[in-house]
Motif scaffolding. Structure first.
Motif, mmCIF file in Angstrom:
data_model
loop_
_atom_site.group_PDB
_atom_site.id
_atom_site.type_symbol
_atom_site.label_atom_id
_atom_site.label_comp_id
_atom_site.label_asym_id
_atom_site.label_seq_id
_atom_site.Cartn_x
_atom_site.Cartn_y
_atom_site.Cartn_z
ATOM 1 N N TYR A 79 0.842 -1.192 0.000
ATOM 2 C CA TYR A 79 0.000 0.000 0.000
ATOM 3 C C TYR A 79 0.885 1.252 0.000
ATOM 4 O O TYR A 79 1.737 1.422 0.874
ATOM 5 C CB TYR A 79 -0.924 -0.003 1.220
ATOM 6 C CG TYR A 79 -1.859 -1.181 1.239
ATOM 7 C CD1 TYR A 79 -3.114 -1.111 0.643
ATOM 8 C CD2 TYR A 79 -1.485 -2.379 1.858
ATOM 9 C CE1 TYR A 79 -3.976 -2.196 0.648
ATOM 10 C CE2 TYR A 79 -2.345 -3.464 1.873
ATOM 11 C CZ TYR A 79 -3.579 -3.368 1.260
ATOM 12 O OH TYR A 79 -4.425 -4.448 1.267
ATOM 13 N N LYS A 80 0.695 2.105 -0.986
ATOM 14 C CA LYS A 80 1.528 3.291 -1.147
ATOM 15 C C LYS A 80 0.755 4.561 -0.788
ATOM 16 O O LYS A 80 -0.464 4.639 -0.991
ATOM 17 C CB LYS A 80 2.010 3.394 -2.595
ATOM 18 C CG LYS A 80 2.736 2.150 -3.108
ATOM 19 C CD LYS A 80 4.009 1.860 -2.325
ATOM 20 C CE LYS A 80 4.735 0.644 -2.898
ATOM 21 N NZ LYS A 80 5.968 0.327 -2.148
ATOM 22 N N GLY A 81 1.482 5.552 -0.292
ATOM 23 C CA GLY A 81 0.896 6.856 -0.015
ATOM 24 C C GLY A 81 -0.268 6.799 0.955
ATOM 25 O O GLY A 81 -0.188 6.200 2.034
ATOM 26 N N ALA A 82 -1.384 7.402 0.545
ATOM 27 C CA ALA A 82 -2.562 7.500 1.409
ATOM 28 C C ALA A 82 -3.246 6.165 1.603
ATOM 29 O O ALA A 82 -4.070 6.007 2.515
ATOM 30 C CB ALA A 82 -3.559 8.499 0.822
ATOM 31 N N MET A 83 -2.921 5.176 0.768
ATOM 32 C CA MET A 83 -3.568 3.868 0.877
ATOM 33 C C MET A 83 -3.143 3.124 2.136
ATOM 34 O O MET A 83 -3.918 2.346 2.687
ATOM 35 C CB MET A 83 -3.254 3.024 -0.355
ATOM 36 C CG MET A 83 -3.820 3.573 -1.658
ATOM 37 S SD MET A 83 -5.624 3.821 -1.566
ATOM 38 C CE MET A 83 -6.173 2.136 -1.318
ATOM 39 N N LEU A 84 -1.920 3.360 2.596
ATOM 40 C CA LEU A 84 -1.447 2.669 3.809
ATOM 41 C C LEU A 84 -2.247 3.068 5.041
ATOM 42 O O LEU A 84 -2.710 2.192 5.787
ATOM 43 C CB LEU A 84 0.039 2.923 4.023
ATOM 44 C CG LEU A 84 0.654 2.256 5.268
ATOM 45 C CD1 LEU A 84 0.446 0.755 5.232
ATOM 46 C CD2 LEU A 84 2.141 2.605 5.392
ATOM 47 N N PRO A 85 -2.443 4.385 5.322
ATOM 48 C CA PRO A 85 -3.295 4.752 6.471
ATOM 49 C C PRO A 85 -4.714 4.195 6.356
ATOM 50 O O PRO A 85 -5.294 3.778 7.356
ATOM 51 C CB PRO A 85 -3.296 6.280 6.437
ATOM 52 C CG PRO A 85 -2.052 6.653 5.723
ATOM 53 C CD PRO A 85 -1.842 5.579 4.694
#
Length: 233
Positions: free
Chosen positions: A148-154
């Motif tokens: 998960y990259k960027g905002a997808m991880l949170p």
């Protein structure tokens, strides 16, 4: 009329005695059902309880087969069987009657109508699923977080945290609301007799569905942490 639950304070913690009582009662009933279904088993002349238990086992096997898979899901049959029986029996205990003392203290209720009980079941499920992922599928378990990259991880981490919350509150909310509704209908006196029978019938259906959903989601969560070998991981 508002009822209160009996409780004691130990080491700064509050313990709901009625919930503890109903946990023990539920456990005893499930144990009796399991022993009755397993003892004196017969292939040619099975008893009704044996037929019932065999049906429950086959039902759980179906749940596991559709989520984890038959090959990898065999070790979790006992877990699924325990969950679905315990939750269903617990859901049903608050339906037929309630035991309330003269000082309006409620001693008899569904243990699953207590958020502490459903939260404890959820903690067991979530901890177990992550433990299995870490110990049996270590590399992929930790690697998938980096997918998960960027905002997808949170967003993914929020999803991970929200799973136990929704699992606990879904079961608690449905059963607790059902018991509140029964109390309201009982307050209607004779006019509530017919609605009470109708609602209790519906509550049996809801209780069964909630036991199924909890068990199904448990197996789904476990399957998400255990990646099959044939998937190439």
């Amino acid at each position: 009329m508002e009822h209160h639950v009996p409780g004691i304070e130990l080491f700064g913690l509050h313990f709901d005695l009625s919930a503890l009582l109903m946990i023990v009662v539920t456990s005893i009933i499930v144990l009796i059902l399991a022993i009755s279904g397993a003892s004196k088993g017969s292939v040619t002349n099975p008893s009704k309880i044996q037929n019932f238990m065999e049906w429950v086992v086959e039902f759980v096997e179906g749940i596991i087969g559709s989520t984890i898979g038959t090959k990898h899901g065999k070790p979790f049959i006992a877990l699924g069987l325990t969950l679905i029986m315990y939750i269903f029996v617990g859901n049903m205990l608050g339906l037929p009657f309630s035991i309330v003392t003269e000082d309006h203290v409620s001693w008899w209720k569904s243990p699953t109508a207590d958020i502490a009980v459903t939260a404890a079941l959820t903690v067991i499920v979530i901890v177990l699923s992550h433990y299995l992922g870490i110990t049996r599928n270590t590399k992929h378990y930790f690697a998938h977080y980096f997918e998960y990259k960027g905002a997808m991880l949170p967003l993914h981490l929020i999803e991970v945290v929200s799973k136990p919350l929704t699992l606990a509150f879904r079961l608690y909310g449905n059963i607790y609301a059902g018991e509140i509704m029964i109390s309201v209908i009982l307050g209607a006196g004779w006019f509530g007799i017919v609605p009470l029978f109708v609602w209790q019938g519906f509550s049996v259906f809801v209780g069964a569905i909630q036991a199924f959903v909890f068990t199904m989601l448990t197996m789904v969560y476990i399957s998400q942490t255990l990646v099959h070998e044939e998937e190439g991981h």
